[in-house]
Design a protein around this motif. Structure first.
Motif, mmCIF file in Angstrom:
data_model
loop_
_atom_site.group_PDB
_atom_site.id
_atom_site.type_symbol
_atom_site.label_atom_id
_atom_site.label_comp_id
_atom_site.label_asym_id
_atom_site.label_seq_id
_atom_site.Cartn_x
_atom_site.Cartn_y
_atom_site.Cartn_z
ATOM 1 N N LEU A 286 42.905 41.761 33.529
ATOM 2 C CA LEU A 286 42.198 40.976 34.248
ATOM 3 C C LEU A 286 43.247 40.519 35.318
ATOM 4 C CD1 LEU A 286 40.094 38.689 34.152
ATOM 5 C CD2 LEU A 286 41.643 37.351 33.425
ATOM 6 N N LEU A 287 42.374 40.151 36.624
ATOM 7 C CA LEU A 287 43.239 39.654 37.658
ATOM 8 C C LEU A 287 42.717 38.292 37.923
ATOM 9 C CD1 LEU A 287 44.896 40.024 40.479
ATOM 10 C CD2 LEU A 287 42.950 40.844 41.547
ATOM 11 N N VAL A 288 43.765 37.338 38.325
ATOM 12 C CA VAL A 288 43.468 35.908 38.752
ATOM 13 C C VAL A 288 44.108 35.891 40.011
ATOM 14 C CG1 VAL A 288 43.643 33.645 38.248
ATOM 15 C CG2 VAL A 288 43.322 35.092 36.551
ATOM 16 N N CYS A 289 43.256 35.519 41.063
ATOM 17 C CA CYS A 289 43.896 35.511 42.494
ATOM 18 C C CYS A 289 43.063 34.604 43.424
ATOM 19 C CB CYS A 289 43.962 37.021 42.977
ATOM 20 S SG CYS A 289 42.134 37.711 43.183
ATOM 21 N N ASN A 290 43.812 34.370 44.569
ATOM 22 C CA ASN A 290 42.894 33.816 45.815
ATOM 23 C C ASN A 290 42.086 34.842 46.256
ATOM 24 O OD1 ASN A 290 44.443 31.122 45.745
ATOM 25 N ND2 ASN A 290 46.269 32.404 46.098
ATOM 26 N N ASP A 291 41.317 34.287 47.034
ATOM 27 C CA ASP A 291 40.563 35.163 47.982
ATOM 28 C C ASP A 291 41.348 35.839 49.092
ATOM 29 O OD1 ASP A 291 38.464 36.228 49.734
ATOM 30 O OD2 ASP A 291 38.534 34.809 51.118
ATOM 31 N N THR A 292 41.647 37.065 48.785
ATOM 32 C CA THR A 292 42.677 37.994 49.594
ATOM 33 C C THR A 292 42.683 39.391 49.161
ATOM 34 O OG1 THR A 292 44.994 38.220 50.451
ATOM 35 C CG2 THR A 292 44.644 37.726 47.860
ATOM 36 N N GLY A 293 43.275 40.143 49.805
ATOM 37 C CA GLY A 293 42.949 41.675 49.974
ATOM 38 C C GLY A 293 43.092 42.170 48.389
ATOM 39 N N VAL A 294 43.753 41.718 47.638
ATOM 40 C CA VAL A 294 43.946 42.102 46.058
ATOM 41 C C VAL A 294 42.626 41.820 45.498
ATOM 42 C CG1 VAL A 294 44.774 40.189 45.033
ATOM 43 C CG2 VAL A 294 45.574 42.491 44.313
ATOM 44 N N SER A 295 41.951 41.078 45.684
ATOM 45 C CA SER A 295 40.513 40.803 45.046
ATOM 46 C C SER A 295 39.449 41.863 45.286
ATOM 47 C CB SER A 295 39.968 39.403 45.431
ATOM 48 O OG SER A 295 39.414 39.472 46.964
ATOM 49 N N HIS A 296 39.801 42.483 46.708
ATOM 50 C CA HIS A 296 38.706 43.507 46.890
ATOM 51 C C HIS A 296 39.163 44.796 46.485
ATOM 52 C CE1 HIS A 296 36.782 41.039 49.711
ATOM 53 N NE2 HIS A 296 38.049 40.736 50.368
ATOM 54 N N LEU A 297 40.617 44.680 46.135
ATOM 55 C CA LEU A 297 41.202 46.185 45.398
ATOM 56 C C LEU A 297 40.550 46.186 43.892
ATOM 57 C CD1 LEU A 297 43.237 48.265 45.850
ATOM 58 C CD2 LEU A 297 45.210 46.834 45.032
ATOM 59 N N ALA A 298 40.741 44.811 43.292
ATOM 60 C CA ALA A 298 40.143 44.877 42.069
ATOM 61 C C ALA A 298 38.870 45.486 41.700
ATOM 62 C CB ALA A 298 40.431 43.450 41.587
ATOM 63 N N ALA A 299 38.057 44.962 42.782
ATOM 64 C CA ALA A 299 36.570 45.330 42.864
ATOM 65 C C ALA A 299 36.407 46.794 43.167
ATOM 66 C CB ALA A 299 35.776 44.523 44.134
ATOM 67 N N ALA A 300 37.500 47.192 43.944
ATOM 68 C CA ALA A 300 37.253 48.977 44.075
ATOM 69 C C ALA A 300 37.677 49.698 42.934
ATOM 70 C CB ALA A 300 38.309 49.067 45.278
#
Length: 379
Positions: A286-300
């Motif tokens: 799991l990833l817990v994060c702000n709205d930032t680039g890593v959130s899109h990386l998790a989606a990818a």
């Protein structure tokens, strides 16, 4: 070769808006998206996938900021070349150097690109730059109610769509067949080697750890470090190993989170390059994060995530898959948006699509729901 040319010919018949009456597939394409964030480029990947599928033999160049060069190298199946953006009046990311801009445009004009794509944004400032590239044809966005370079190939900017779909709407408008709206991110063998070294050093096992990413490029988009620490401690108490991630500029921020925690955490901020963090993230639960680039990386990477929105538009930037990615919106953001006239409409949209308020209890609830799903970690 004859079959490929035949397929390209038929494709061109279905793309009259893009190439006028020509039946010759564009051989050279230049794409302009000169934005600073990882998410900015990842969100245009579905459009680039469609473009590459439509023109598999074309030479596609990206005009972007310096860091985009590594993105082009990683996504070599979509791009063939990187060109550094020289700047443009009204675009703040690059200092204005008129002579440099003139030289760049002169060189671009000598290349006689078949097609120029403006995927940068609304087009208020960048469209002049795109037209000065001297491509035989240009396509992109323009601001509603303002000058349109070419009504057949420029779409009014779809500002109410999610970021991924803004670019896909342009592809639809031009007749380019879509290839899905999912993101992707290639992980190279060297990235896996780096992950294995990290896993060995810190005793990390696939699927047994959770990544906490407290940073964001804009400070206003960061949830409080103490809040992240509370969530991290609660997850650690349930048996999960906690890994703090971040860039070199976020070392102090992750240190604050680590010091605020009662339990222990592996702090990898500043110790991973983009490919390594992708490999690390892909093996997490799991990833817990702000709205930032890593959130899109998790989606990818198809990694479950809880994404906290404090000061940005969740409708535009949230991952599209709401089952795998939970979006938690700060109450202050709701209040701010309602002050600007969205009112009940926004509140209904958030109630239907997102979770609020963004407090540790809500974030933990969403995290536990994802952890209890029968969805394996990405591999």
């Amino acid at each position: 070769m004859e079959t490929r040319l035949s397929n390209n010919y038929r494709l061109q018949q279905s793309l009259p808006q893009m190439i006028g009456t020509s039946t010759i597939a564009p051989q050279t394409i230049v794409v302009v998206r000169s934005l600073p964030g990882l998410g900015d480029l990842l969100c245009c990947v579905p459009a680039m996938r469609a473009l590459r599928a439509a023109f598999p033999e074309a030479h596609i160049a990206l005009i972007g900021l310096p860091w985009s060069q590594q993105f082009v190298q990683r996504f070599g199946h979509y791009f063939d070349e990187y060109l550094e953006f020289p700047g443009c009046p009204g675009i703040p990311e690059v200092p204005l150097e008129p002579q440099r801009i003139v030289q760049f445009l002169a060189q671009a004009q000598q290349r006689h690109f078949d097609l120029a794509f403006q995927l940068h944004g609304t087009g208020t400032y960048i469209n002049n730059f795109v037209m000065l590239l001297g491509a035989k044809q240009a396509a992109g966005f323009f601001p509603k109610g303002q000058y349109c370079p070419d009504p057949q190939r420029f779409l009014p900017y779809p500002e109410h769509e999610p970021e991924v779909w803004r670019h896909l709407r342009l592809m639809e408008f031009l007749g380019v067949p879509l290839q899905g709206d999912h993101l992707d991110f290639p992980i190279h063998e060297s990235d896996w080697q780096d992950w294995k070294a990290i896993a060995t050093e810190y005793n990390l096992s696939p699927g047994d750890y959770i990544c906490i990413h407290p940073g964001a490029s804009v400070s206003a988009r960061r949830w409080a470090p103490e809040q992240f620490a509370l969530v991290a401690d609660a997850l650690a108490a349930r048996g999960w190993q906690i890994v703090l991630t971040g860039t070199a500029a976020e070392v102090d921020l992750t240190r604050v989170v680590a010091e605020a925690m009662h339990g222990s955490a592996v702090n990898l901020a500043g110790k991973t390059h983009l490919g390594a963090i992708a490999a690390l993230l892909s093996q997490s639960r799991l990833l817990v994060c702000n709205d930032t680039g890593v959130s899109h990386l998790a989606a990818a990477l198809n990694v479950n995530s809880v994404v906290i929105f404090s000061n940005s538009d969740p409708h535009r930037w949230a991952p599209l898959n709401r089952q795998r990615h939970r979006v938690v919106v700060d109450a202050a953001l709701i209040h701010h948006q309602m002050q600007w006239g969205s009112g009940g409409t926004l509140q209904k949209a958030i109630a239907a699509d997102f979770c609020f308020p963004a407090n540790p209890a809500m974030v933990l609830t969403q995290a536990m729901e994802l952890l209890n799903q029968e969805v394996p970690y990405a591999s």
